[in-house]
Design an enzyme around this catalytic site. Structure first.
Site, PDB file in Angstrom:
ATOM      1  N   HIS A 188     -88.920  44.947  13.221  1.00  0.00           N
ATOM      2  CA  HIS A 188     -90.059  45.017  14.037  1.00  0.00           C
ATOM      3  C   HIS A 188     -90.847  46.385  13.683  1.00  0.00           C
ATOM      4  CE1 HIS A 188     -88.984  41.592  16.303  1.00  0.00           C
ATOM      5  NE2 HIS A 188     -89.798  41.726  17.276  1.00  0.00           N
ATOM      6  N   HIS A 242     -81.692  46.847  19.224  1.00  0.00           N
ATOM      7  CA  HIS A 242     -81.465  47.874  17.885  1.00  0.00           C
ATOM      8  C   HIS A 242     -80.892  49.321  18.602  1.00  0.00           C
ATOM      9  CE1 HIS A 242     -83.262  45.792  14.472  1.00  0.00           C
ATOM     10  NE2 HIS A 242     -84.066  45.362  15.461  1.00  0.00           N
TER      11      HIS A 242
END
Length: 322
Positions: A188, A242
């Site tokens: 992302h 993450h």
């Protein structure tokens, strides 16, 4: 005037006329998609073929299984964060990182009617995003780092199972487990900085941010895409998809090449400027040497004439005395 000078003068006038006609065509917006679109696309046909190959590589890297790294029981301490949905869904990435910049490119095109600017902007954006995607997904598959929510991906019922070597024996959904081994780096973040970073540089050139006229509002416009990309990276940590190192590495992958090429371009400009300065210094030095030689010859002649005149004057004085 000789006949060859008349011919050169006529050719120069013809060239200047052609140049003015070309400039008028550019100013009138004759370089449109309808008039020059196929020519530009045909010229850069190989670039579009490479883009399609890059897109195919991205698809393949997402289909194959990542490296299933050893995950022991003592490692689960940092991998027990709750399994949440994405604040920024995957389908939204091409919308804001690719479609939004292209829409802005078309707005600029409708104002300036320059198909070259439109084509090169779209081509550069796609190369930026796809190359970043290939690098990011390749590292993801090679590293296979577990996500912070890996425990609940591997053991959705909360009952952990390990083999004789201490490695996890997951009994969750295979696609969810597969996605759980793709933590490093953040896709992302890298895609966001690649697409929105390119848009930021494009806008800075179009609105002339660095024209040294003190328009701070222009900087705010340029920083908006970068701010949005940064917030996307923060959301990846907040969603526990993450680790912070993943987001940091993704930002470097998406934005790092721009900084590298900027430094490379600045060093190249400095080198060219130094070469020009050195060349001008050499010319000035040669001119000074020539001037000094001319002055020396002049002074030498003047010295000889003065010496001759002084010698004759002395002879006259001596003859008068005698």
């Amino acid at each position: 005037m000789p006949w060859w000078d008349l011919g050169s003068l006529s050719r120069l006038k013809n060239f200047s006329g052609l140049f003015q006609n070309k400039m008028q065509e550019v100013q009138l917006g004759s370089h449109t998609v309808r008039s020059h679109g196929m020519t530009v696309a045909r010229t850069h046909m190989h670039d579009w073929v490479i883009l399609m190959l890059l897109g195919l590589i991205v698809v393949i890297l997402n289909v194959i299984h990542p490296f299933y790294r050893f995950v022991g029981k003592d490692m689960m301490t940092d991998l027990k964060y709750p399994l949440k949905s994405n604040t920024v869904p995957v389908w939204a990435i091409p919308m804001y990182a690719v479609a939004l910049p292209i829409a802005i490119f078309f707005i600029v095109y409708f104002r300036r009617r320059d198909v070259y600017d439109l084509h090169h902007a779209i081509l550069g954006l796609l190369f930026s995003v796809l190359i970043t995607g290939v690098i990011t997904d390749a590292i993801k598959d090679a590293v296979g780092r577990p996500r912070p929510d890996f425990f609940w991906r591997c053991f959705p019922d909360g009952k952990d199972v390990y083999d004789q070597l201490g490695n996890v024996v997951c009994h969750g959904k295979k696609s969810v487990i597969k996605e759980g081994h793709k933590s490093f780096p953040s896709g992302h973040t890298s895609w966001s900085f690649a697409g929105l970073g390119f848009l930021s540089l494009y806008l800075s050139g179009k609105i002339k941010v660095f024209d040294r006229k003190g328009h701070v509002a222009k900087l705010c416009i340029v920083f908006l895409p970068l701010l949005f990309a940064s917030l996307v990276g923060v959301s990846r940590v907040d969603d526990y998809w993450h680790h912070w190192q993943d987001v940091f590495a993704g930002g470097l992958l998406g934005w790092g090449p721009y900084a590298y090429f900027q430094v490379l371009e600045e060093s190249r400009s400095v080198t060219q400027a130094a070469t020009i300065v050195n060349g001008s210094n050499v010319q000035v030095t040669e001119a000074r040497v020539e001037n000094q030689e001319d002055e020396t010859s002049i002074h030498g002649c003047m010295g000889l004439s003065l010496a001759h005149n002084s010698g004759s004057a002395l002879e006259e004085l001596e003859s008068g005395r005698r």
